[in-house]
Design an enzyme around this catalytic site. Structure first.
Site, short mmCIF file in Angstrom:
data_model
loop_
_atom_site.label_atom_id
_atom_site.label_comp_id
_atom_site.label_asym_id
_atom_site.label_seq_id
_atom_site.Cartn_x
_atom_site.Cartn_y
_atom_site.Cartn_z
N ARG A 31 -5.60 12.25 -6.92
CA ARG A 31 -6.46 11.07 -6.91
C ARG A 31 -7.88 11.37 -7.38
O ARG A 31 -8.51 10.56 -8.05
CB ARG A 31 -6.44 10.47 -5.50
N TYR A 81 -15.04 -11.11 -0.10
CA TYR A 81 -15.75 -9.86 -0.40
C TYR A 81 -17.04 -10.12 -1.16
O TYR A 81 -18.06 -9.46 -0.91
CB TYR A 81 -14.86 -8.91 -1.21
N ASP A 117 -6.52 -2.70 -7.83
CA ASP A 117 -7.15 -3.27 -6.64
C ASP A 117 -7.53 -4.71 -6.90
O ASP A 117 -7.73 -5.11 -8.06
CB ASP A 117 -8.39 -2.46 -6.23
N ARG A 172 -2.82 6.27 -0.19
CA ARG A 172 -2.88 6.32 1.26
C ARG A 172 -2.29 7.57 1.85
O ARG A 172 -2.89 8.61 1.83
CB ARG A 172 -2.21 5.08 1.85
N ARG A 198 0.82 -1.22 0.00
CA ARG A 198 0.00 0.00 0.00
C ARG A 198 0.85 1.26 0.00
O ARG A 198 0.47 2.27 0.58
CB ARG A 198 -0.95 0.03 1.20
O1 CP3 Z 1 0.03 0.62 -2.96
C1 CP3 Z 1 -0.35 -0.49 -3.28
O2 CP3 Z 1 -0.19 -1.50 -2.56
C2 CP3 Z 1 -0.93 -0.70 -4.67
C3 CP3 Z 1 -2.30 -0.62 -4.81
C4 CP3 Z 1 -3.26 -1.51 -4.06
C5 CP3 Z 1 -4.55 -1.05 -3.69
N1 CP3 Z 1 -5.24 -2.10 -3.21
C6 CP3 Z 1 -5.01 0.34 -3.84
C7 CP3 Z 1 -6.05 0.82 -2.92
C8 CP3 Z 1 -3.19 -2.87 -3.74
C9 CP3 Z 1 -2.03 -3.83 -3.89
C10 CP3 Z 1 -4.47 -3.23 -3.20
C11 CP3 Z 1 -4.80 -4.60 -2.82
C12 CP3 Z 1 -5.97 -4.81 -1.97
N2 CP3 Z 1 -7.21 -4.26 -2.08
C13 CP3 Z 1 -5.99 -5.76 -0.92
C14 CP3 Z 1 -4.86 -6.65 -0.54
C15 CP3 Z 1 -3.82 -5.90 0.20
C16 CP3 Z 1 -4.08 -5.72 1.65
O3 CP3 Z 1 -3.97 -4.59 2.12
O4 CP3 Z 1 -4.33 -6.72 2.34
C17 CP3 Z 1 -7.27 -5.72 -0.36
C18 CP3 Z 1 -7.75 -6.53 0.82
C19 CP3 Z 1 -8.04 -4.78 -1.10
C20 CP3 Z 1 -9.46 -4.39 -0.92
C21 CP3 Z 1 -9.54 -2.95 -0.54
N3 CP3 Z 1 -9.45 -1.88 -1.43
C22 CP3 Z 1 -9.60 -2.40 0.77
C23 CP3 Z 1 -9.69 -3.20 2.04
C24 CP3 Z 1 -9.53 -0.98 0.63
C25 CP3 Z 1 -9.43 0.04 1.74
C26 CP3 Z 1 -10.63 0.83 2.01
C27 CP3 Z 1 -10.20 2.11 2.71
O5 CP3 Z 1 -10.40 3.17 2.14
O6 CP3 Z 1 -9.66 2.02 3.83
C28 CP3 Z 1 -9.46 -0.70 -0.74
C29 CP3 Z 1 -9.33 0.65 -1.35
C30 CP3 Z 1 -7.97 1.00 -1.80
N4 CP3 Z 1 -7.26 0.22 -2.66
C31 CP3 Z 1 -7.22 2.17 -1.49
C32 CP3 Z 1 -6.01 2.06 -2.21
C33 CP3 Z 1 -4.90 3.06 -2.28
C34 CP3 Z 1 -7.60 3.30 -0.52
C35 CP3 Z 1 -8.72 4.15 -0.92
C36 CP3 Z 1 -8.60 5.02 -2.15
O7 CP3 Z 1 -7.60 5.73 -2.35
O8 CP3 Z 1 -9.58 5.00 -2.89
#
Ligand code: CP3
Length: 358
Positions: free
Chosen positions: A47, A158, A83, A38, A34
């Site tokens: 973004r 999910y 994602d 973030r 991540r």
């Molecule tokens: O920086 C990186 O790692 C690359 C991008 C990446 C994202 N998601 C972008 C993202 C990666 C590798 C993921 C994988 C992902 N997505 C996982 C596996 C990794 C882990 O952390 O265990 C999971 C479980 C998801 C599902 C998901 N997507 C979640 C739980 C969330 C968070 C919700 C929140 O806002 O707290 C997302 C959204 C997400 N995916 C964000 C990012 C940067 C954050 C929100 C955004 O900017 O829109």
């Protein structure tokens, strides 16, 4: 076989790729799960509002977001900005990522009829924007790009729960009440992961990470019976391409041996057990990735520095180590601390030439 112009061929000296293979290299490689997005102000600045899925659909934007942390932190690898729900979204399952919540499906997976919402993924047609981003990055990066997919279990959780969950009630209920449908569902999701990962590698990714983030909720026996065969199939299909495969989950201390057995060069370790202990739980020759507690990066620099040094010490110079956090960067993290952590790993990390050196 990778195409002759694949970026991997010019990244021979990459410490990250060497560490994935347990080969000698100059410095301990580091990247952060991540890292893209973030906590970075430059991420928030570009973004935009709305679902992350809209941002992912814009290759210029996704390329820039992927590059931002590499520039700022000097990481040894980039992770594609995308994602794990992108394949299910792209085939029209009906899932979105709600800011501040995570993946949400309006109609969760309930019955056999729902399999119709999970037709096979054709990456060139369904997610051309992901491949365009990978191609742009392959041109611009001078460190390896890590492609990724959600493992069948974590994506299934999910689709079944309809939103982030703590107890995985619907998921475990299906697993234990209708094993045939469970395996049919995971088969489809494994096919998605294979198609997605293959296409990312062929477009220019030099390593892949299979995220089974929530597998730690399972007993080893259930993992082995209901999940392992599917992740194994995914990793075997990618193995033919010859890029390193990283297999990661949270709370998976009791599953590390099985995560390795699924077919990975590298196993991710969260912060709950020290690397020395993790190493004893995986077959010889398996590299480890981890495992600084991400929360320590939200305290003072002294705390983060002590945690970083403890990780390096527990690894004791073993060449099969990729420094990372035990899970993703938390939104409240000060990017300055991550910058210092990366610098400290590079300055103080020691790599012995052979795994058996003192
Ligand atoms: O920086 C990186 O790692 C690359 C991008 C990446 C994202 N998601 C972008 C993202 C990666 C590798 C993921 C994988 C992902 N997505 C996982 C596996 C990794 C882990 O952390 O265990 C999971 C479980 C998801 C599902 C998901 N997507 C979640 C739980 C969330 C968070 C919700 C929140 O806002 O707290 C997302 C959204 C997400 N995916 C964000 C990012 C940067 C954050 C929100 C955004 O900017 O829109």
């Amino acid at each position: 076989m990778l195409p002759a112009d694949h970026p991997t061929h010019r990244l021979d000296a990459s410490p990250f790729l060497a560490a994935c293979r347990g080969l000698p290299h100059e410095r301990v490689p580091v990247w952060f799960m991540r890292q893209a997005g973030r906590s970075l102000p430059e991420y928030r600045a570009i973004r935009g509002e709305g679902s992350i899925l809209d941002a992912i659909a814009q290759p210029e934007l996704s390329t820039e977001i992927t590059l931002q942390p590499v520039r700022r932190y000097g990481t040894d690898a980039a992770i594609l900005y995308s994602d794990i729900v992108v394949p299910a979204y792209a085939v029209g399952f009906g899932i979105d990522v709600v800011p501040g919540v995570g993946p949400v499906a309006e109609q969760p997976f309930r019955t056999r009829d729902d399999l119709q919402r999970l037709r096979p993924l054709e990456p060139e047609q369904d997610t051309p924007y992901v491949l365009e981003t990978v191609r742009q990055l392959a041109k611009e990066l001078d460190v390896p790009l890590i492609g990724f997919a959600g493992a069948p279990f974590t994506v299934a959780s999910y689709l079944l729960e309809g939103r982030p969950s703590r107890m995985y009630v619907a998921t475990k209920a299906l697993m234990h009440t209708d094993e045939v449908l469970w395996h049919d569902l995971l088969d489809r999701l494994a096919d998605h992961a294979i198609a997605s990962l293959r296409s990312q590698v062929l477009a220019g990714a030099s390593a892949v990470q299979l995220f089974d983030s929530w597998a730690g909720t399972l007993s080893a026996a259930d993992y082995e019976r209901y999940v392992l065969p599917h992740s194994e199939r995914v990793l075997a299909a990618i193995g033919e391409l010859g890029v390193p495969r990283i297999h990661f989950g949270v709370g998976t201390g009791e599953l590390l041996g099985l995560l390795a057995r699924a077919g990975a060069e590298v196993v991710g370790v969260d912060w709950r057990i020290p690397l020395a202990e993790a190493r004893a739980r995986v077959p010889k020759g398996t590299s480890l990735q981890g495992n600084l507690d991400p929360v320590l990066c939200c305290a003072t620099w002294d705390v983060a520095a002590a945690g970083t040094r403890a990780v390096l010490e527990s690894n004791a110079g073993h060449p099969g180590h990729v420094f990372n956090l035990g899970h993703g960067v938390l939104p409240e993290t000060d990017p300055g601390i991550l910058e210092q952590v990366a610098a400290l790993v590079h300055a103080e990390g020691v790599v012995h030439a052979s795994p058996d050196a003192p």
